[in-house]
Write an enzyme that holds these catalytic residues in place. Structure first.
Site: not given
Ligand code: 15L
Length: 270
Positions: A32-33, A50, A70-71, A73, A134
Site C-alpha cells: 500500500d502507499i 502505484l 490498490g487505488g 476506492s 471511478y
Molecule cells: C465501490 O466500488 C466502492 O469501493 C465502495 O466503497 C462502495 O461504494 C461500493 O462500490 C458500492 O457500490 O456500494
C-alpha cells in the site's frame, strides 16, 4: 507455495483479507502507499506508490499472483483518479508482465456498469456504463486486463465487486452485497482455477434480489455462503434513514449516479 502480492492492504477489503488469506496463502506480501496501522510482526509489507512504475516493478519481484485492490476506492476528481486508478492500474499490469507474474485478480467494481437501470438484469458481457470517473477507471482496468491476457498470456480475473462488508447496508446493497469469505472464494478462483484466461465475474454473494447474471462464477466453482435476505430488517431500517434520491434509486450505481448528475431525468421511469 505461491507468493501472492496484495495491493491496497491498508484499505477496507485489504484489511479484512489480511486476516482471511494467510491460512490459504502463507507467503502473502502486502503493499500500500501507507503501512497498515496494525501491521503484525509476522506480516510482510512493502510500501509502493502505484503511479510509479519502478516502485510497482519492485513489489512484483518473485511474485506468482497478484490481488490488485490498490487505488482510490470511491468516486473522485479526474486529478485524483488518473494517477491512482488509470496510471496505477497500467503500471500494475505492465510490471506484472515484466516480472513474469502469472495471474492477476483485479478489483473492478459495479460502478463500471452503474448506469444500467435496476430493472435491467445484466451479465458480464454488457457494454460498460460507468457512473463516474471511478467507474471509468474500473472499465479501463478490465480492458487493460483483457489486453494483457490476450497479448501477453497473463491470466486475468476482474471482479466487479458490489458492496463488500459484514452485512448489506441498505436497500440497494441487498442486491449487491459481498460477504468477505465469498470474496476469498472468488480470489482463489482467480489465482488457482486452471481454466482462467480472462474473466469478468460479479463480486456478489447469494443475493435473491441480485441484478446480475453471475453464472460464469458458478461454472468455475463459486458457491457463495452469504445471503443478503438474512439481513433484510437491518438493511431496510438503515434505508429508512436515507432521503429519497430519484436518480440514485433508479440506477444500479446508486449515489454514484446522482453525484453531479445533470442528465436527462425523463429517462427515469417510476
Ligand atoms: C465501490 O466500488 C466502492 O469501493 C465502495 O466503497 C462502495 O461504494 C461500493 O462500490 C458500492 O457500490 O456500494
Amino acid at each position: 507455495m505461491p507468493r501472492i502480492l496484495m495491493t491496497g492492504a491498508s484499505g477496507g477489503i485489504g484489511t479484512s483479507l489480511r486476516k482471511l488469506l494467510p491460512p490459504i496463502y502463507p507467503d502473502l506480501v502486502l503493499s500500500d502507499i501507507k503501512t497498515p496501522a496494525d501491521l503484525a510482526p509476522h506480516e510482510k509489507f512493502k510500501a509502493a506508490e502505484l503511479s510509479d512504475l519502478a516502485q510497482v516493478e519492485a513489489i512484483c519481484e518473485g511474485v506468482d499472483g497478484i490481488l490488485h485492490f490498490g487505488g482510490y476506492s470511491v468516486e473522485g476528481s479526474w486529478e485524483t483518479i488518473l494517477p491512482s486508478n488509470i496510471i496505477g492500474c497500467y503500471n500494475l499490469f505492465e510490471a506484472a508482465r515484466r516480472k513474469g507474474v502469472k495471474r492477476v485478480v483485479f478489483a473492478s467494481s459495479n460502478h463500471a456498469v452503474g448506469f444500467y437501470p435496476r430493472y435491467h438484469r445484466i451479465g458480464t458481457d454488457v457494454t460498460p456504463r460507468p457512473d463516474g470517473y471511478y467507474g471509468v477507471s474500473k472499465a479501463f482496468g478490465e480492458a487493460t486486463g483483457a489486453l494483457y491476457a490476450d497479448k501477453h498470456g497473463l491470466k486475468v480475473t476482474c471482479l466487479r465487486i458490489g458492496n463488500f462488508g459484514d452485512k448489506p447496508l441498505d436497500h440497494r446493497r441487498l442486491s449487491i452485497w459481498l460477504k468477505p469469505e465469498d470474496m476469498v472464494q472468488l480470489c482463489r478462483i482467480g489465482l488457482e482455477h486452471p481454466d482462467i484466461h480472462f474473466e469478468i465475474l460479479y463480486g456478489a454473494s447469494n443475493n435473491e434480489r441480485s441484478w446480475w447474471d453471475n453464472h460464469r462464477a458458478y461454472e468455475l466453482g463459486y458457491r457463495p455462503a452469504g445471503r443478503a435476505e438474512d439481513f433484510v430488517a437491518h438493511a431496510m431500517a438503515e434505508q429508512a434513514k436515507l432521503k429519497p434520491d430519484p436518480v440514485a434509486d433508479f440506477y444500479q450505481g446508486g449515489a454514484f449516479c446522482s453525484m453531479g448528475f445533470s442528465g436527462d431525468k425523463s429517462r427515469i421511469v417510476e
